[in-house]
Design a protein around this motif. Structure first.
Motif, PDB file in Angstrom:
ATOM      1  N   GLU A 140      -9.012   3.164  -4.637  1.00 23.62           N
ATOM      2  CA  GLU A 140      -8.003   2.129  -4.850  1.00 23.62           C
ATOM      3  C   GLU A 140      -7.134   2.471  -6.038  1.00 23.62           C
ATOM      4  N   GLY A 142      -3.649   0.751  -7.667  1.00 23.35           N
ATOM      5  CA  GLY A 142      -2.596  -0.254  -7.540  1.00 23.35           C
ATOM      6  C   GLY A 142      -2.704  -0.970  -6.207  1.00 23.35           C
ATOM      7  N   SER A 143      -1.635  -0.988  -5.458  1.00 22.76           N
ATOM      8  CA  SER A 143      -1.634  -1.705  -4.180  1.00 22.76           C
ATOM      9  C   SER A 143      -2.062  -0.802  -3.022  1.00 22.76           C
ATOM     10  N   ARG A 145      -4.925   1.302  -0.948  1.00 24.98           N
ATOM     11  CA  ARG A 145      -6.369   1.398  -0.691  1.00 24.98           C
ATOM     12  C   ARG A 145      -6.597   2.439   0.396  1.00 24.98           C
ATOM     13  N   ASP A 156      -0.391  -2.505   0.154  1.00 25.05           N
ATOM     14  CA  ASP A 156      -0.211  -3.971   0.157  1.00 25.05           C
ATOM     15  C   ASP A 156      -0.863  -4.603   1.390  1.00 25.05           C
ATOM     16  N   GLU A 157      -2.087  -4.139   1.691  1.00 26.66           N
ATOM     17  CA  GLU A 157      -2.874  -4.686   2.812  1.00 26.66           C
ATOM     18  C   GLU A 157      -2.350  -4.288   4.191  1.00 26.66           C
ATOM     19  N   ALA A 216       3.960   1.988  -3.353  1.00 29.69           N
ATOM     20  CA  ALA A 216       2.515   2.201  -3.496  1.00 29.69           C
ATOM     21  C   ALA A 216       2.167   3.679  -3.641  1.00 29.69           C
TER      22      ALA A 216
END
Ligand code: CA
Length: 233
Positions: A140, A142-143, A145, A156-157, A216
């Protein structure tokens, strides 16, 4: 009888002298080989015969190599090595952006061709075996993953679709956080061997990662040297 356990290479190439030359050397190296002379026939054979790797010319009757690549990538990660004209940088860049794993320029040295086929297949095998290890590893930043075992990336998901090489490049840089890697080091680690002086491949993949991941993307350019991911973010 051909050895049914041997890796199977599908050559899609309309110039018979080139395909028979490649076939001769690949068969001598122990591969099973089939040949298609048209892009549309090649795509159909790739779907039906499920080869281990496709050697793909770009200028083809029926359907060009870019379209074949696009369609194969829409279906999965079948390794693709493009056959490109010498020094046609645009061909290489576009092909790699579409998700080809590597390219060989024509006229090619047959030993180099066999070496590249083996290198791409080796990387593919490692990819399939790897999830036995740290498959639960989640990186991970920041945003961003990354689920390493599942080879999934989320910004951001939102899931982001990366080509196998884009994924490997991103993970390699993140695993070496804080360290600048040169283009040559990245070629060796991600492609498994050194391209003959063609570091542009790395730049193309980094550009694609930045485009796909947007803000990201953690990759920084280190001018005159290479790329890195900062140790802290
Ligand atoms: Ca051609």
């Amino acid at each position: 009888m051909a050895d049914s356990t041997a890796d199977h290479v599908l050559i899609i190439e309309d110039e018979a002298n080139i395909s028979s030359f490649a076939r001769m050397y690949l068969e001598a190296a122990g591969f099973r080989v089939s040949v298609a002379e048209r892009g549309d026939d090649g795509l159909r054979m790739a779907t039906e015969e499920r080869p281990s790797l496709v050697l793909l010319d770009l200028m083809l009757p029926g359907m060009d190599g870019y379209e074949v690549t696009r369609r194969l990538r829409a279906e999965g990660n079948l390794p693709i090595i493009m056959l490109t004209a010498r020094d046609d940088a645009v061909d290489k860049v576009v092909g790699l952006e579409l998700g080809a794993d590597d390219y060989v320029t024509k006229p090619f040295n047959p030993r180099e061709l066999v070496a590249r086929v083996r290198a791409v297949l080796r990387r593919t095998d490692e990819r399939q075996v790897e999830p036995a290890g740290p498959e639960d590893t989640v990186l991970e930043l920041g945003s961003l993953r990354i689920e390493v075992g599942g080879r999934e990336v989320f910004a951001d998901e939102e899931r982001v679709a990366l080509t196998p090489k884009e994924f490997d490049l991103l993970v390699t840089l993140i695993e070496n956080r804080g360290i600048v890697l040169t283009r040559e080091q990245l070629l060796e680690r991600v492609w498994g061997f050194t391209f003959l002086g063609d570091s542009r491949t790395i730049d193309v993949h980094v550009r694609q990662l930045r485009r796909k991941l947007g803000d990201a993307c953690p990759i920084q350019t280190v001018w005159g040297t290479g790329y890195k991911v900062a140790a802290k973010r």
